[in-house]
Write a protein that holds these residues in place. Structure first.
Motif, PDB file in Angstrom:
ATOM      1  N   UNK A 111       0.817  -1.218   0.000  1.00 44.31           N
ATOM      2  CA  UNK A 111       0.000   0.000   0.000  1.00 44.31           C
ATOM      3  C   UNK A 111       0.852   1.271   0.000  1.00 44.31           C
ATOM      4  N   UNK A 112       1.981   1.218  -0.689  1.00 42.55           N
ATOM      5  CA  UNK A 112       2.902   2.360  -0.652  1.00 42.55           C
ATOM      6  C   UNK A 112       2.824   3.255  -1.873  1.00 42.55           C
ATOM      7  N   UNK A 113       2.074   2.849  -2.898  1.00 39.63           N
ATOM      8  CA  UNK A 113       2.143   3.570  -4.173  1.00 39.63           C
ATOM      9  C   UNK A 113       1.827   5.055  -4.015  1.00 39.63           C
ATOM     10  N   UNK A 114       0.740   5.386  -3.315  1.00 39.75           N
ATOM     11  CA  UNK A 114       0.369   6.794  -3.165  1.00 39.75           C
ATOM     12  C   UNK A 114       1.237   7.517  -2.140  1.00 39.75           C
ATOM     13  N   UNK A 115       2.020   6.741  -1.353  1.00 38.67           N
ATOM     14  CA  UNK A 115       2.861   7.344  -0.328  1.00 38.67           C
ATOM     15  C   UNK A 115       4.295   7.557  -0.792  1.00 38.67           C
ATOM     16  N   UNK A 116       4.692   6.952  -1.902  1.00 44.89           N
ATOM     17  CA  UNK A 116       6.076   7.055  -2.364  1.00 44.89           C
ATOM     18  C   UNK A 116       6.537   8.513  -2.489  1.00 44.89           C
ATOM     19  N   UNK A 117       5.741   9.404  -3.119  1.00 40.75           N
ATOM     20  CA  UNK A 117       6.201  10.809  -3.210  1.00 40.75           C
ATOM     21  C   UNK A 117       6.346  11.471  -1.835  1.00 40.75           C
TER      22      UNK A 117
END
Length: 407
Positions: free
Chosen positions: A339-345
């Motif tokens: 669940x990291x895709x939207x948190x990467x930035x």
């Protein structure tokens, strides 16, 4: 035929002076081990070990006669360190095991290069090179090295029973230099002999594990160790392989992912007690123990929405090193959970801030508040805390004067 005559370390005057000193009265000397392996694989060479037919006392005497500094590193075991132009070279007389009692093998000095090679651990570590770059490969180590195949010399089980630390060395060397699946015969022997790990000292296990977790294939090797019942024996607890694998997926983002303290914290650090167990089992230093605890403490405070203001506060509370370690641990866990895709930035920006921001000291002390008219007592601490929170929310921008005005 492969030659190493162009190897930079072999062309130096420093090592050639060592060869000049040792190779007298018919004695020979050749470099052996890691320097040759790393050169063949195009990897950096940190140090060079030399094997010789000359006896230790002769090596020491010849070194002094030729103006080299002599350090009797392990002269009873055949090793003398010669320092040439500031570089240290361990020179060891050829040896042969006569009887083996675990680590208490009785060793005699000899002149046989094959006997010396047979007492080493892996074939890719038993390749010799003379001063001109000519390779001597008595046990097929050159082919194994170029194929990045880690294989025990002789019978794997027998070699492991000589020293059970070789189980960890097998995984560590494969993690650092191997390619693909481990050698089946060597792996099977490690699994069969795994109970021998229980008898090793904490210091020796710690040295190998610290090297292992920072190696390129660490995640694959640790997963294999877990599946084979080796990792729980080594760490004494449950491991989070998925989190560790996700941590190493961040290698290109941050070099801290290769630090053993962060690796151990992510692999085994559910709570502080787990970190103390790892520190005790691996006999880690106090500094290493503190870094693990710092990473876990920072990770506990970091939330998924840790935007700019939170970064300032976290940096101030935990310090740069712990903040970055903790952020990477949280990032790895998010990746492992998918669940990291939207948190990467968000994580990437927080990491950039964590590296670049200056962390000033809070500009007020209790004495400043009393000088401004606030009476001594509990209100001093309460007011300092309130003002410090406001200063943190301002991203360190409120000046001493502005804070006093808010008192």
């Amino acid at each position: 035929m492969t030659q190493l005559s162009n190897a930079p370390w072999l062309q130096t005057k420093a090592i050639q002076r060592v060869f000049d000193a040792v190779e007298q009265d018919g004695d020979r000397a050749m470099a052996v081990g890691g320097a040759i392996r790393n050169t063949l694989l195009g990897l950096p060479v940190a140090d060079v070990d030399i094997a010789t037919t000359a006896l230790p006392d002769e090596v020491a005497a010849r070194g002094r006669e030729n103006g080299l500094k002599v350090v009797p590193t392990g002269i009873d075991h055949g090793t003398v360190t010669l320092i040439s132009k500031g570089m240290a070279y361990e020179v060891t007389t050829l040896r042969k095991d006569v009887e083996t009692f675990g680590r208490q093998a009785r060793v005699v000095f000899g002149t046989s290069w094959i006997d010396d090679a047979r007492r080493r651990d892996f074939t890719l570590n038993a390749i010799y090179v003379d001063r001109h770059g000519e390779i001597y490969d008595p046990l097929g180590g050159l082919e194994d090295c170029l194929a990045r195949r880690v294989r025990f010399i002789g019978d794997p089980g027998a070699r492991i029973r000589e020293d059970y630390l070789r189980i960890l060395r097998f995984f560590r060397i494969h993690a650092a230099y191997g390619l693909g699946a481990p050698d089946p015969a060597s792996l099977s022997a490690c699994i069969r002999e795994r109970d021998g790990l229980r008898h090793l000292s904490a210091e020796r296990i710690g040295v190998e594990m610290k090297k292992l977790v920072g190696a390129p294939l660490a995640a694959d090797c640790l997963a294999l160790m877990e599946d084979s019942g080796l990792l729980e024996i080594t760490t004494g607890g449950i491991s989070r392989i998925a989190d560790f694998r996700a941590l190493r997926s961040l290698d290109d983002v941050a070099q801290e992912t290769r630090r053993p303290e962060l690796g151990f914290a992510v692999l085994s650090g559910f709570v502080d007690e787990d970190l103390d167990r790892i520190a005790d089992r691996f006999r880690l230093s106090n500094a290493e123990r503190r870094r693990m605890h710092g990473a876990l403490a920072a990770a506990t405070d970091i939330s998924a929405d840790s935007g700019d203001p939170a970064v300032y506060r976290l940096l101030y509370r935990h310090g740069r090193e712990s903040f970055i370690d903790g952020l990477l641990a949280v990032w790895a866990q998010a990746r492992a959970n998918g669940n990291s895709e939207h948190l990467e930035p968000v994580y990437l920006k927080a990491l950039e801030l964590g590296r670049s921001l200056e962390i000033p000291a809070f500009p007020l002390k209790g004495a400043d508040l009393m000088a401004a008219g606030l009476p001594a007592g509990p209100r001093i601490g309460e007011t300092l805390k309130r003002l410090e929170d406001q200063w943190l929310d301002s991203r360190f921008s409120l000046s001493r004067k502005e804070l006093l005005e808010r008192m």
